[in-house]
Motif scaffolding. Structure first.
Motif, PDB file in Angstrom:
ATOM      1  N   LEU A  27       9.086 -45.513 -16.556  1.00 57.83           N
ATOM      2  CA  LEU A  27       8.687 -44.655 -15.696  1.00 57.83           C
ATOM      3  C   LEU A  27       8.641 -43.031 -16.031  1.00 57.83           C
ATOM      4  O   LEU A  27       8.232 -42.170 -15.847  1.00 57.83           O
ATOM      5  N   ALA A  49       9.417 -43.574  -8.599  1.00 56.67           N
ATOM      6  CA  ALA A  49       8.624 -43.494  -9.574  1.00 56.67           C
ATOM      7  C   ALA A  49       8.252 -41.915  -9.858  1.00 56.67           C
ATOM      8  O   ALA A  49       8.458 -41.353 -11.092  1.00 56.67           O
ATOM      9  N   LEU A  92       0.651 -47.555 -10.182  1.00 57.46           N
ATOM     10  CA  LEU A  92       1.847 -46.643 -10.611  1.00 57.46           C
ATOM     11  C   LEU A  92       1.773 -45.740 -11.852  1.00 57.46           C
ATOM     12  O   LEU A  92       2.298 -44.707 -11.915  1.00 57.46           O
ATOM     13  N   VAL A 119       2.473 -41.816 -11.942  1.00 59.79           N
ATOM     14  CA  VAL A 119       3.240 -41.164 -12.783  1.00 59.79           C
ATOM     15  C   VAL A 119       2.831 -40.225 -13.736  1.00 59.79           C
ATOM     16  O   VAL A 119       3.466 -39.102 -14.320  1.00 59.79           O
ATOM     17  N   GLU A 122      12.166 -50.824 -16.352  1.00 59.23           N
ATOM     18  CA  GLU A 122      10.866 -49.962 -15.625  1.00 59.23           C
ATOM     19  C   GLU A 122      11.263 -48.510 -15.380  1.00 59.23           C
ATOM     20  O   GLU A 122      10.613 -47.683 -15.366  1.00 59.23           O
ATOM     21  N   SER A 152       3.848 -47.180 -16.897  1.00 59.76           N
ATOM     22  CA  SER A 152       4.002 -48.356 -15.865  1.00 59.76           C
ATOM     23  C   SER A 152       2.760 -49.552 -16.206  1.00 59.76           C
ATOM     24  O   SER A 152       1.558 -49.269 -16.675  1.00 59.76           O
TER      25      SER A 152
END
Length: 184
Positions: A101, A66, A111, A115, A97, A106
């Protein structure tokens, strides 16, 4: 501008050849980016050791992917976007996804914090906003995790810069372009 070619095994030093042989044994190929870094056996050896060490840090493989997707999008590295889209899918992400990302988003709160901070660090050369840093810590991360995240950003930035400068051929399926530039 100078044209860069991906070196073959015979075109690198004996030290780099040994690393190429090990990579081929482990993953079945020597990715073009690694081969290009292998023009310096020292750089390739150091880079692989750094990556190996980071695999023992705070973040699991999926979370590292990610980060790599988010950072590669900000740095505009088509090679790493392609490689980490493929690797992200191997680690359980869907195509949708991986795109999210890369946009720094997310549905998973953990996550999302990772990110967003990775992109903020990248985009602002380490001067992330207090808000983004605090959102990261609000997910239960500690100072060690922050340092590990910075290390992942540095790892991927090196790879991004190598490709952005050399523009060597991408040897992974090309990542789907996203329509909006990633913004933090």
């Amino acid at each position: 501008m100078r044209t860069f070619e991906v070196p073959t095994r015979d075109q690198v030093s004996p030290e780099a050849q040994a690393i190429f042989d090990n990579l081929k044994k482990q993953v079945g190929m020597v990715p073009n980016l690694y081969a290009t870094i292998g023009q310096s056996a020292n750089a390739l050896s150091s880079f692989l050791a750094f990556q190996g060490a980071q695999a023992k840090g705070t973040f699991n493989a999926k979370e590292r992917e990610a980060v790599y997707l988010a950072v590669s999008q900000i740095n505009g590295c088509d090679y790493c976007q392609a490689a980490h889209t493929a690797l992200g899918k191997m680690n359980g992400f869907t195509e949708e996804e991986t795109i999210s990302l890369r946009k720094g988003e997310s549905d998973n709160a953990r996550l999302d914090a990772i990110v967003k901070l990775a992109q903020d660090i990248t985009e602002n050369r380490g001067r992330a906003s207090e808000e983004t840093v605090e959102a990261f810590f609000a997910q239960g991360f500690d100072n060690a995790a922050l340092i590990d995240l910075i290390a992942l950003v540095a790892d991927k930035t090196l790879a991004n810069y190598v490709h952005n400068l050399t523009q060597i051929a991408i040897d992974f399926p090309v990542a789907q372009p996203i329509e909006e530039p990633a913004l933090v």
